[in-house]
Each structure stands twice: as structure tokens, then as C-alpha cells.
Design a protein around this motif. Structure first.
Motif, PDB file in Angstrom:
ATOM      1  N   UNK A  29      18.826  27.333 -35.471  1.00  0.00           N
ATOM      2  CA  UNK A  29      19.046  28.615 -34.788  1.00  0.00           C
ATOM      3  C   UNK A  29      18.791  29.813 -35.710  1.00  0.00           C
ATOM      4  N   UNK A 140      30.646  24.076 -28.288  1.00  0.00           N
ATOM      5  CA  UNK A 140      29.401  23.459 -27.800  1.00  0.00           C
ATOM      6  C   UNK A 140      28.863  22.469 -28.838  1.00  0.00           C
ATOM      7  N   UNK A 143      30.479  19.040 -28.593  1.00  0.00           N
ATOM      8  CA  UNK A 143      29.921  18.182 -27.541  1.00  0.00           C
ATOM      9  C   UNK A 143      28.539  17.682 -27.919  1.00  0.00           C
ATOM     10  N   UNK A 147      26.944  13.771 -28.070  1.00  0.00           N
ATOM     11  CA  UNK A 147      25.763  13.318 -27.311  1.00  0.00           C
ATOM     12  C   UNK A 147      24.678  12.759 -28.226  1.00  0.00           C
ATOM     13  N   UNK A 153      25.827   4.895 -24.396  1.00  0.00           N
ATOM     14  CA  UNK A 153      26.035   6.029 -23.503  1.00  0.00           C
ATOM     15  C   UNK A 153      27.356   5.950 -22.738  1.00  0.00           C
ATOM     16  N   UNK A 157      30.159   8.943 -22.803  1.00  0.00           N
ATOM     17  CA  UNK A 157      30.663   9.624 -21.601  1.00  0.00           C
ATOM     18  C   UNK A 157      32.185   9.571 -21.567  1.00  0.00           C
ATOM     19  N   UNK A 164      37.230  16.590 -23.238  1.00  0.00           N
ATOM     20  CA  UNK A 164      37.413  17.705 -22.297  1.00  0.00           C
ATOM     21  C   UNK A 164      38.853  17.750 -21.804  1.00  0.00           C
ATOM     22  N   UNK A 168      41.617  20.572 -22.861  1.00  0.00           N
ATOM     23  CA  UNK A 168      42.276  21.326 -21.789  1.00  0.00           C
ATOM     24  C   UNK A 168      43.786  21.350 -22.019  1.00  0.00           C
TER      25      UNK A 168
ATOM     26  N   UNK B 139      35.277  26.038 -19.100  1.00  0.00           N
ATOM     27  CA  UNK B 139      34.200  25.354 -19.821  1.00  0.00           C
ATOM     28  C   UNK B 139      34.490  23.861 -19.930  1.00  0.00           C
ATOM     29  N   UNK B 140      35.728  23.505 -20.243  1.00  0.00           N
ATOM     30  CA  UNK B 140      36.095  22.080 -20.312  1.00  0.00           C
ATOM     31  C   UNK B 140      35.924  21.410 -18.951  1.00  0.00           C
ATOM     32  N   UNK B 143      32.347  20.302 -18.275  1.00  0.00           N
ATOM     33  CA  UNK B 143      31.991  19.032 -18.905  1.00  0.00           C
ATOM     34  C   UNK B 143      32.649  17.862 -18.193  1.00  0.00           C
ATOM     35  N   UNK B 144      33.872  18.077 -17.764  1.00  0.00           N
ATOM     36  CA  UNK B 144      34.561  16.991 -17.065  1.00  0.00           C
ATOM     37  C   UNK B 144      33.845  16.621 -15.760  1.00  0.00           C
ATOM     38  N   UNK B 147      31.027  14.309 -16.549  1.00  0.00           N
ATOM     39  CA  UNK B 147      31.428  12.947 -16.946  1.00  0.00           C
ATOM     40  C   UNK B 147      31.925  12.127 -15.760  1.00  0.00           C
ATOM     41  N   UNK B 148      32.552  12.785 -14.785  1.00  0.00           N
ATOM     42  CA  UNK B 148      33.115  12.039 -13.658  1.00  0.00           C
ATOM     43  C   UNK B 148      32.155  11.946 -12.465  1.00  0.00           C
ATOM     44  N   UNK B 153      25.062   6.723 -16.938  1.00  0.00           N
ATOM     45  CA  UNK B 153      25.586   7.293 -18.169  1.00  0.00           C
ATOM     46  C   UNK B 153      24.498   7.914 -19.046  1.00  0.00           C
ATOM     47  N   UNK B 154      23.326   7.297 -19.091  1.00  0.00           N
ATOM     48  CA  UNK B 154      22.288   7.876 -19.958  1.00  0.00           C
ATOM     49  C   UNK B 154      21.884   9.267 -19.462  1.00  0.00           C
ATOM     50  N   UNK B 156      23.901  11.304 -17.728  1.00  0.00           N
ATOM     51  CA  UNK B 156      25.028  12.203 -18.003  1.00  0.00           C
ATOM     52  C   UNK B 156      24.966  12.719 -19.435  1.00  0.00           C
ATOM     53  N   UNK B 157      24.669  11.797 -20.367  1.00  0.00           N
ATOM     54  CA  UNK B 157      24.623  12.195 -21.777  1.00  0.00           C
ATOM     55  C   UNK B 157      23.515  13.216 -22.003  1.00  0.00           C
ATOM     56  N   UNK B 160      24.658  16.546 -20.612  1.00  0.00           N
ATOM     57  CA  UNK B 160      25.680  17.224 -21.430  1.00  0.00           C
ATOM     58  C   UNK B 160      25.028  17.845 -22.666  1.00  0.00           C
ATOM     59  N   UNK B 161      24.068  17.124 -23.226  1.00  0.00           N
ATOM     60  CA  UNK B 161      23.358  17.688 -24.377  1.00  0.00           C
ATOM     61  C   UNK B 161      22.612  18.960 -23.979  1.00  0.00           C
ATOM     62  N   UNK B 164      25.175  21.752 -23.434  1.00  0.00           N
ATOM     63  CA  UNK B 164      25.694  22.275 -24.702  1.00  0.00           C
ATOM     64  C   UNK B 164      24.648  23.156 -25.383  1.00  0.00           C
ATOM     65  N   UNK B 165      23.393  22.698 -25.380  1.00  0.00           N
ATOM     66  CA  UNK B 165      22.345  23.478 -26.047  1.00  0.00           C
ATOM     67  C   UNK B 165      22.060  24.793 -25.332  1.00  0.00           C
ATOM     68  N   UNK B 167      24.024  26.407 -23.213  1.00  0.00           N
ATOM     69  CA  UNK B 167      25.177  27.310 -23.291  1.00  0.00           C
ATOM     70  C   UNK B 167      25.222  27.980 -24.664  1.00  0.00           C
TER      71      UNK B 167
END
Lengths: 355, 355
Positions: A29, A140, A143, A147, A153, A157, A164, A168, B139-140, B143-144, B147-148, B153-154, B156-157, B160-161, B164-165, B167
Motif C-alpha cells: 500500500x 481488516x 481477517x 484468509x 478452507x 471459515x 467475528x 463482537x 463490520x463484524x 463478516x459473520x 461465514x454463515x 468454503x473456498x 467464502x474465503x 472474505x479476502x 477485507x482488501x 474495505x
């Protein structure tokens, strides 16, 4: 104590990776702007400038205890709890108006000074804004670290969901903690609730459960592990409050008077109010939350906390929770392992520590 | 315009799920304390009280465009971008000292008033602390939600990456944006950089790329999609700044004078400074950032922005970026699909919108 040595050894390992990761992020960055370069560098400094790395170590030893094998991967992964910690502390320092953290300016203070040096018309607000954003960025990063780790994976997750949820909890704990001094009444249960939400969740529970998840533990042992973590966390926080009042300033990394100036309501304070004579209570009423507290007045506060037996009460309470944590751990039958010994010892070490 | 109807339809869908999810969270975290109950309820209110749901819709239509089939799952999942949005707005309102958001008190204002009603000795700081924490909680939640969700899963990961990037990019954008009014000099490139980091990344890029990832797209089309998103986002922000100065107060959900009072540096302002006569520039120098701005003075500002041709310049620029976005989309060969039409149309709709 074996735990002290293991903690010190682990600190080096995780900090080595943390500094690599943060350097990588700084270059990724880099050159967006002069100010963002400074902020990135200060996120690195803030994160690396100290801390026991207890949380990362708990994650590691919990993972190893349950048979986890990827040493290099778990060290890298464990840094996520330290990044969450950075994020929470940066925001917490704004809440408490704390200008010092780990012996240096807190982030919001760094940028209040920066704004002044640049002759900007606002200083404090400028510092707070950058402090909020730096904390948001560190979150961030936490997280992202998960990942990009080398675990499966499905485990990533589960870990992110845990992170999270537990983060919280901490945030709710911060709400409880922040409003406490303004409440007309509060009880020992209120303080216990804050110790659990604000501290136990992410100091012990989040790292310990993370290690267990990554090692693939899903059975009944999780219940004992959670009992261990919550009780250990409560003991830790009670001891932390004692250090906040009676600890060595240099080791604390902040002025010894901070907690009193902030008007922090701890078990020490509650018990003094409950057991003190009217004139002892008067000392607290007069000085708690006073920004211009003198060292003499601070000594008066310490004296009444001692004289009312509140210091002894807090110490006894933390020992009680250490015992509960260790009893829970005894139900996990791996007592021949070094990792088990670490977890058993560390709760005790954490309440005799002076840092 | 087909996009307008599709956007309105989707808004209902995602809000239905969002309100279910938020109600669930409220009951999950109920009764920790009176104040946390209030905060939880206000996170719900804040998130549900309006907004176009453009980001969630972009995620949905991008997913559908590339053959994604799980309608119910993608609607639920798409709510994560709206939770990130809530989180960012709550913090942003603190940065800008904005008391109004979407026609109601911003979160920090709600809790400054709360502190006053409770006769606490601090109001503004109290409000800011709760505003920071509420934003952190939202924010949490984002992410939750991921995940839910019901995706593999791959995916989701990866998601999330990405979250995070992207954001993180927004947070850097906020640093750039916040410091701009204090910089001695700034250029059109500086503003463009903010438009990209602060807006394009999470308004278009994050949702669009999320949809593509979930639909399993990994090929060369991603490049065009990204081009589309960045250009669409720039067009969106330029238009947003125009609305900030010339939009309908009621539809804006905040006083029309806000941007001028804040001293926001936009393309409109830059161009007026570059092209204005000394006396036109003087109007901006005098009134930008003035908290006590009168409506007459505000009209003077609008007049010079119009008279210097800066309003027309900004409008032309946003059209230019719309064209670039649409050209990028033309390289993706799915023009017979309704979802493609949505993405093509929406960039244009977003710059003729009055809200």
C-alpha cells in the motif's frame, strides 16, 4: 516457571512473522499518499512496539496441545489475534483519551501532533479520525491474515466466524465498560460481566478456541477448554486492574495515575466503596475521574484501596478464578504434554506478573 | 429504464432478509445491558432506514449474469455489502461531524442526545464512542453473514479476502478524503484517486467481483468487469458530489448545505478555483468550511460553481466515465441477458438519479 520461558520464546517467533507481514503490507500500500504511508508505518510500529503476545501464544499452544502439526503455518496464523488487539487498542485509546500506549504516543495522539506540526486548524479531531481509521485497517488485516493462511478452507471459515463473534463480544464489553462510570449504581456482577465480555473473550477464549478449531477438535473437551478460558480471562483482568493501580509505571507503559484519572470502575474501586468508612469513600468520590490528579492524591487513593482490604480482596478473587481455570484444564487429559503445562502455568504466571 | 425497476425490486428482497438477520442478531445479543439493547436496535434502524441497495443489487446481478443459480442464498449473502456500508457510514459521520444521515440523526448524534438525556457529564464524546463501536459491530456482522452463508468454503474465503482488501482500500480513501481540505494544493488526479479508493472500490468493485467469485468466474472477463466497476464508481461519485451541492434536500436525507459547511473538496470546487475569476474564487475561499453558512451564502456558492462552467464540467466528466464503464461491459458477451442490461443501464441511471 515453564510458561514464562515458553511465552518469551513464542513472542520472538510471532513478532518475526508479524514484522514480515506488516512490511509486506506497507510496501503493498505504499505511495498512495504521504499521509497513508505514515499511517501504515505507525500501524506497524504500534503493533510491534511491545505486548506480551499472550494471545498469539495461547492460540499456538492450544493448537499444539490438540495435535496440530503445521508449526510455521500456525505461527503466521496466530498473528491475527495480535492484529485484532492492535485494532481494539487503537479505538480504546480514543475512548479513554489515553495519550500513551506501551510507552509511546497512542495513534490518535501521534496524529493530533502531526496535524499541529502541519499547522492544520484541527488537532484532536484529526488525531481521532486517523486513530479510528488505523484501527479499522488493522481489523481488516486480521481477517486477511486468516484468509491467506495455509489451513483448509473449512477451518478458515470457522475461524473467521469465531473471530467475528468474539470480537463482537469485546465491542459489547467496551460499551458496558465505557458507560459504567456514568451509571448511578453498579455491582460486582456488572464488573464480572465486563471482565468476561471485554477481556476473557478475546484474551483467552478466541485464541484458545482458534487453536482447537485448527487442530480439528470438536468433541466434549471444547466445553472444558471454554471454562478454562473464561475463568483465566477473568483472573487476568482483575490482575490487570490491580496493576493499573499498583503496577510499575515503566512496565505499565503508561502513567500509573491513568486509571484513576479515567475514573475507571474496577473491583478494587467497588469494594472500597462498599467497605470503606464515609471518609475513605470520600477520597474516591473526590479523586476518581480527576484529570488534574496530583501524585499525593493518587497515593491517598491507593491507601484507601489497601486499607479497606479491597486490594487483598481483588488478589484473592483473581486466585480463585485461576483455580477454577486450572480445575477445568485438569479435565482435559493431556497432562504429560508441555503445551498442557503451559496453559496450566500461564494463568498463574499472569496473576503474579508485574507487566 | 429497466435498471430502475430491477433495483427497486431487489431493494425489497434484500431488505426483507436484512431485517430478518438484524432481528435475529438483536435477540441473540439481547439483555446484555439496557444500553447495548439500544445500540443493537439502532444498528438495525440505521441499516434499514433507507439507501438504494445499489451495492447489494450489483452483487446479485453480477452473480446471475455469470450463471449463479442460488437465488435465495445470494440475496442473503448480498446483505454483507450493506452491513459494510452501515459500518463505514457510521464512522464517516463522525469524521465529518454530520448529525444527519438518511433523514434522521446519525448514530453518534443519537448517543450524544442519549448522554444528555441521562444527564451524563459528557455528550459529544459519548456519542462518538458509541458511534465508533456501533460501526465496529456492523463490520463484524458483515463478516459473520459471509461465514454463515450457503456457499462453498473456498468461495467464502475468497470473498472474505476480497472484502477485507476492498474495505482497506476504502479506509485509505477516507484518509485521502479527510486530509484533502487541509492540503495546500490538490489536483484533479487527487480527486480521482479519492473517487476510486473511497467509492468505486466498495460501491461497484467489491459487489461486482463478489458476484463473479461466487458464480465461479476466474477467466479474462474479470478484467473487463473490473474496468467497468472502477469507471462506474468514478461516475457515481462525481454525480454524488453534484447532488451534494444541487440535489433536493429531502431526497438527500441531509441539509443541502452540508458539503459546503464541511468544506468538502470535490471536482466542482477544484474546477471553480481553477476557472473562476478572482472574485468567484473569493466566494469559495470565504464560505467553504463555514459552519454558520446562511442560505444566501450557499446560493452564492452554487452560482459561482454554475457560472464558471464547473457544474457542466462535472456532468460531462461523469458521462465520460459512464461511457468507459459501458464500453468495458460491451466486451463481455452476454448482452442478451437481463442482468447484463441491468449493469449497462444502471451506470447511466445512477448519473441521472436525483437521489
Amino acid at each position: 516457571m515453564v510458561s514464562k520461558r515458553l511465552l518469551t520464546d513464542y513472542k520472538k517467533e510471532v513478532e518475526k512473522y508479524l514484522s514480515e507481514y506488516l512490511a509486506e503490507k506497507e510496501s503493498e500500500y505504499a505511495n498512495i499518499s504521504e499521509l497513508t504511508d505514515l499511517v501504515n508505518h505507525d500501524i506497524t510500529n504500534f503493533t510491534l512496539r511491545g505486548g506480551k503476545r499472550l494471545r498469539a501464544a495461547l492460540l499456538y499452544y492450544s493448537y499444539k496441545l490438540f495435535g496440530g502439526r503445521s508449526t510455521k503455518d500456525i505461527i503466521r496464523l496466530s498473528s491475527y489475534v495480535e492484529l485484532i488487539q492492535s485494532s481494539l487498542l487503537m479505538h480504546d485509546d480514543i475512548f479513554d483519551n489515553s495519550d500513551i500506549r506501551r510507552g509511546h504516543d497512542s495513534i490518535h495522539k501521534v496524529y493530533a501532533k502531526y496535524a499541529k506540526s502541519q499547522k492544520y486548524p484541527i488537532h484532536k479531531h484529526f488525531g481521532n479520525v486517523i486513530g479510528i481509521l488505523a484501527g479499522d485497517i488493522a481489523c481488516q488485516m486480521a481477517y486477511e491474515v486468516i484468509t491467506t493462511s495455509n489451513f483448509d478452507d473449512d477451518k478458515k471459515v470457522k475461524l473467521i466466524q469465531l473471530a467475528a463473534n468474539k470480537t463482537t463480544d469485546v465491542l459489547y464489553g467496551q460499551i458496558l465498560d465505557f458507560v459504567l462510570p456514568y451509571q448511578k449504581k453498579y455491582s460486582e456482577d456488572d464488573i464480572l460481566k465486563i471482565d468476561i465480555y471485554k477481556t476473557a473473550t478475546y484474551t483467552y477464549e478466541m485464541p484458545i478456541m482458534s487453536g482447537a478449531i485448527l487442530a480439528g477438535i470438536t468433541n466434549g473437551e471444547l466445553k472444558y477448554l471454554r471454562d478454562y478460558a473464561i475463568n483465566a480471562g477473568i483472573a487476568f483482568q482483575i490482575r490487570d486492574d490491580v496493576l493499573g493501580l499498583f503496577g510499575d509505571e515503566e512496565k505499565l507503559g503508561k502513567p500509573a495515575t491513568s486509571d484513576v484519572k479515567e475514573g475507571k470502575r474496577t473491583l478494587l474501586i467497588l469494594k472500597t466503596m462498599q467497605n470503606g468508612t464515609p471518609s475513605q469513600r470520600q477520597v474516591l468520590k473526590r479523586y476518581l475521574g480527576r484529570k488534574d490528579l496530583t501524585l499525593e492524591q493518587f497515593e491517598e487513593v491507593r491507601k484507601v484501596v489497601k486499607d479497606t482490604g479491597s486490594l487483598d480482596y481483588s488478589k484473592a478473587k483473581s486466585e480463585e478464578y485461576v483455580k477454577k481455570a486450572q480445575d477445568a484444564l485438569l479435565k482435559i487429559d493431556r497432562q504429560n504434554q508441555e503445551e498442557w503445562v503451559f496453559l496450566y502455568d500461564i494463568v498463574e504466571y499472569m496473576i503474579v506478573r508485574n507487566i
